[in-house]
Design an enzyme around this catalytic site. Structure first.
Site, mmCIF file in Angstrom:
data_model
loop_
_atom_site.group_PDB
_atom_site.id
_atom_site.type_symbol
_atom_site.label_atom_id
_atom_site.label_comp_id
_atom_site.label_asym_id
_atom_site.label_seq_id
_atom_site.Cartn_x
_atom_site.Cartn_y
_atom_site.Cartn_z
ATOM 1 N N ASP A 180 8.504 18.317 48.852
ATOM 2 C CA ASP A 180 9.362 18.981 47.865
ATOM 3 C C ASP A 180 10.104 17.964 46.993
ATOM 4 O OD1 ASP A 180 10.276 21.356 46.685
ATOM 5 O OD2 ASP A 180 12.119 21.355 47.865
ATOM 6 N N SER A 224 13.096 25.777 42.615
ATOM 7 C CA SER A 224 11.738 26.042 43.071
ATOM 8 C C SER A 224 11.551 27.539 43.296
ATOM 9 C CB SER A 224 11.458 25.287 44.371
ATOM 10 O OG SER A 224 11.618 23.900 44.197
ATOM 11 N N GLN A 227 3.241 23.885 43.317
ATOM 12 C CA GLN A 227 4.563 24.497 43.232
ATOM 13 C C GLN A 227 4.843 24.938 41.803
ATOM 14 O OE1 GLN A 227 8.608 22.381 43.212
ATOM 15 N NE2 GLN A 227 8.484 23.023 45.354
#
Length: 307
Positions: free
Chosen positions: A220, A244, A294
């Site tokens: 991440d 996110s 993502q």
């Protein structure tokens, strides 16, 4: 890196953070980040949810993919509970669905993340690696991001407050060394590609499930910022508002998270207040060990007019 916290202690804290406590057959609790403030790091919630799923499956099958949706920002401090549903247990594959929640002020459960993970009994199969590892400088030739952050703080001087300086320079359990510049390092528009080496700052226990969790945690970092590169804007400089929205991760082969891994990210598209990002993680032998995708909210911050 700060001398006040030895690397081994930072990694001990990370292992403790990613070790969830089983409180019932299908319920787990994740510890909060030590001295954490503000919003919970999304990689932490993903990694703890994965750990809960891994514990519920056991050692006979290993995680090969996860798909997560961030629903709300988690708050640092309160513990996070992970409710695990067993959706499928087959001979070769298994599936777990995890809901991460925190308690509201009135005591009601507030889901912050949904995650589904798939597991497989290891087996031989047809193999090919389509992607070659990008030709970038090795980690020994690069400065650590901790050194870069310290230089930025020194250059900023009084323009950066004490709290912000402490946040930027705080010791981290994951060391990152970047080939090129990330969005927070540069204000000039550039190609939406970034290359960073990462590893834990000290050796981890020999637990493959923990190494997968640490890779999930680190996946991440740097990813969402790749979509900001063509625009020359940065969250760190307060020019963007973002979060996110979802996160997908595929584990292709076992890898140690305390050995250098190259994270190659790119962003083929942004628009409509969102940015889409992809990542490939290689070991130093040039083997692809994981793939990531993502999408995140990405909006230019609008300055409020002065009255």
């Amino acid at each position: 890196m700060s001398d006040s916290i030895p690397p081994e202690k930072l990694v001990d804290h990370l292992v403790d953070l990613l070790t969830v406590e089983r409180t019932d057959e299908a319920k787990f609790v994740g510890k909060p980040q030590k001295d954490g403030i503000g919003r919970v790091f999304g990689g932490q919630v993903i990694a703890q949810a994965l750990q809960a799923a891994q514990v519920s499956v056991g050692d006979s099958k290993t995680a090969h993919s996860l798909h997560a949706y961030f629903l709300r920002g988690g708050e640092e401090g309160p513990e996070i509970t992970y409710d695990v549903a067993t959706d499928f247990d087959g001979r070769s594959f298994a599936n777990r669905r995890v809901v991460a929640s925190q308690l509201d002020a009135d005591g009601s459960k507030r889901p912050i993340l949904n995650l589904t993970a798939s597991f497989q009994t290891p087996e031989p199969g047809l193999e090919h690696d389509e992607y070659e590892m990008p030709d970038v400088p090795g980690p020994d030739a690069l400065e650590s991001d901790a050194q870069v952050r310290q230089k930025i703080v020194e250059r900023a001087g009084d323009r950066m407050g004490a709290a912000q300086k402490a946040t930027v320079t705080r010791p981290r359990p994951i060391e990152i060394r970047t080939a090129g510049r990330l969005h927070w390092m540069n204000s000039e528009p550039s190609e939406p590609e970034a290359y960073s080496w990462f590893r834990a700052v000290a050796p981890l226990p020999d637990d493959p499930a923990l190494h997968r969790a640490v890779i999930a945690y680190a996946s991440d970092f740097t990813l969402l910022g790749t979509s900001a590169l063509p625009h020359g804007l940065s969250w760190m400089r307060g020019e963007l508002v973002g979060a996110s929205l979802d996160h997908a991760l595929w584990f292709h082969r076992e890898a140690r998270a305390d050995e250098w891994l190259l994270y190659a990210t790119d962003s083929p598209w942004s628009g409509g207040g969102r940015g889409f990002n992809r990542g490939r993680i290689f070991n130093q032998q040039g083997e692809l060990v994981a793939s990531v995708a993502q999408e995140g909210m990405m909006r230019k911050r609008v300055k409020k007019p002065k009255n």
